[in-house]
Design a protein around this motif. Structure first.
Motif, PDB file in Angstrom:
ATOM      1  N   PHE A 157       1.235  46.073  31.792  1.00 38.58           N
ATOM      2  CA  PHE A 157       0.218  47.034  32.218  1.00 38.58           C
ATOM      3  C   PHE A 157      -0.733  46.381  33.217  1.00 38.58           C
ATOM      4  O   PHE A 157      -1.101  45.212  33.063  1.00 38.58           O
ATOM      5  N   PRO A 158      -1.163  47.130  34.246  1.00 37.48           N
ATOM      6  CA  PRO A 158      -2.134  46.590  35.201  1.00 37.48           C
ATOM      7  C   PRO A 158      -3.513  46.447  34.550  1.00 37.48           C
ATOM      8  O   PRO A 158      -3.745  46.935  33.447  1.00 37.48           O
ATOM      9  N   ASP A 159      -4.433  45.791  35.258  1.00 47.27           N
ATOM     10  CA  ASP A 159      -5.792  45.588  34.728  1.00 47.27           C
ATOM     11  C   ASP A 159      -6.840  46.331  35.543  1.00 47.27           C
ATOM     12  O   ASP A 159      -8.036  46.018  35.495  1.00 47.27           O
ATOM     13  N   SER A 160      -6.380  47.327  36.318  1.00 49.55           N
ATOM     14  CA  SER A 160      -7.325  48.106  37.131  1.00 49.55           C
ATOM     15  C   SER A 160      -6.753  49.494  37.410  1.00 49.55           C
ATOM     16  O   SER A 160      -5.576  49.763  37.133  1.00 49.55           O
ATOM     17  N   PHE A 161      -7.619  50.348  37.964  1.00 51.76           N
ATOM     18  CA  PHE A 161      -7.223  51.718  38.303  1.00 51.76           C
ATOM     19  C   PHE A 161      -7.313  51.933  39.809  1.00 51.76           C
ATOM     20  O   PHE A 161      -7.981  51.191  40.533  1.00 51.76           O
TER      21      PHE A 161
END
Length: 409
Positions: A222-226
């Motif tokens: 999963f990424p750590d930003s939007f």
């Protein structure tokens, strides 16, 4: 053993053994967020239970005015008009208090003649025959007199209670299995919402935390930003696409070879918009598919992993990759299909509209791990679905023979 003739069977008209009354046409402006439950046709499930998920209420101060429409434990409900004509429900204590809305009749057994549960099962059997006989007419309803004059062959109260006990045991066991199915599906649905709707793993990583209950290997997917998108903020690197990007959509086909009863020859489910409607001799799909109603019944989303024949009243979704199968299933269950209705006289969905429906498309690795995480829970749920279907079929085979006295108890 007693012979069938000695069970004191007598012929009765329904009006002789029960009181019938229609519901009240409550207006939408009368509804409130809490108060007294108003039972509508939508609250009756396929198996006759009462579902309060779409409950509406009227304020308690208004209840006295509608006292005569109050339901009681043991009441039988019958939908006598509309798309769900013929649906039958049974009121248990956990559904009360409740008031009866329009388009239904309340059938209240005279307990000195007939057991309410026995009458419920007997009525369900006999009303199918009445609906079948009247299906050739242009009417989309049954007159009250059609129902009141329904002929019923009723045994002694003693035999009624014995039959009721046997069938109730089947239904109680089936209810327990369905509760297990519900809890399994709730766990899967909660994980889906956490990962793909609320984006909990991404939010946790954005705060520099390890997502709750997740190992580092899974968290790394999963990424750590939007980033901004036309659907609002989405996890960085994920995309906005359309259902047509991840699945093929087609309509079912007409199947003239059908039987109301399952047999060694007619063993493949024939599907309508709300589920199995009959049985047929061959399959149209052998691989996992998702099926929704195309005409008439909208909003029921079901998956099938064994051979089936979807009728021409259905739309079929077949994902391009196995990893997105359950992701799409849960996305479809969140959709308001009424917003895509193109029908004038009856609800209608089109393949084109469904293909264009927008959704977030996560990265492939996250989808694959989601499938792995829910695999055993899905197998358990599918197994229980099979057990529930077997119990239902067995009960439905026994029921008419028990009701008629053909089988001793």
């Amino acid at each position: 053993m007693e012979a069938a003739q000695s069970h004191n069977f007598k012929m009765h008209l329904l009006k002789e053994v029960a009181d019938l009354r229609g519901g009240f046409a409550f207006k939408s402006e009368q509804y409130s967020e809490q108060g007294h439950f108003v039972l509508r046709t939508v609250n009756i499930t396929e198996n006759g239970n009462i579902d309060k998920q779409k409950a509406v209420f009227i304020p308690e101060r208004m209840v006295e005015e509608y006292e005569s429409f109050m339901l009681k434990e043991g009441d039988i409900l019958f939908v006598m008009v509309g798309a769900t004509l013929g649906k039958v429900g049974f009121i248990r204590n956990d559904s009360l208090p409740a008031l009866l809305n329009q388009n239904m009749w309340r059938i209240r057994a005279k307990s000195e003649i007939v057991d309410p549960v026995f009458l419920y099962y007997l009525f369900k059997e006999k009303i199918r025959e009445l609906i079948f006989l009247s299906s050739g007419s242009a009417r989309g309803f049954l007159r009250r007199d059609d129902c009141r004059n329904l002929k019923l062959r009723i045994p002694s109260l003693h035999r009624q209670k014995l039959v009721t006990r046997i069938i109730s045991d089947f239904d109680d066991l089936n209810h327990s299995i369905k509760q297990e199915i519900f809890y399994s599906q709730e766990i899967i649905s909660s994980l889906f919402r956490s990962w793909f709707i609320d984006f909990d793993p991404v939010k946790a990583k954005a705060e520099g935390k390890l997502p709750y209950g997740m190992d580092e290997k899974t968290a790394a997917l999963f990424p750590d930003s939007f980033e901004d998108s036309e659907l609002g903020p989405i996890p960085a690197g994920w995309n906005v696409g359309r259902i047509g990007d991840i699945a093929d959509i087609s309509s079912g086909k007409h199947q003239p070879e059908r039987s109301e009863l399952k047999s060694s020859e007619y063993r493949t489910p024939l599907l309508g918009g709300a589920g199995i409607i009959a049985w047929t001799t061959e399959s149209l799909f052998d691989e996992p598919i998702i099926v929704i109603g195309r005409v008439g019944t909208l909003g029921v989303v079901k998956k099938y992993t064994s051979p089936v024949w979807p009728s021409d009243n259905t739309l079929i979704f077949k994902t391009h990759h196995n990893s997105s199968f359950h992701y799409l299933l849960h996305q479809l269950r969140l959709q308001d299909f009424g917003a895509y209705n193109r029908g004038s006289t009856q609800p209608l969905l089109t393949q084109s509209d469904m293909r264009k429906l927008k959704l977030i498309i996560p990265n492939e690795d996250a989808l694959m791990v989601f499938e792995e995480k829910i695999h055993y829970m899905t197998l358990l749920s599918d197994f229980n679905e099979g057990q529930s279907e077997y119990l239902t079929q067995t009960r439905d085979v026994l029921l008419p023979r028990l009701m008629s006295g053909e089988l001793e108890v």
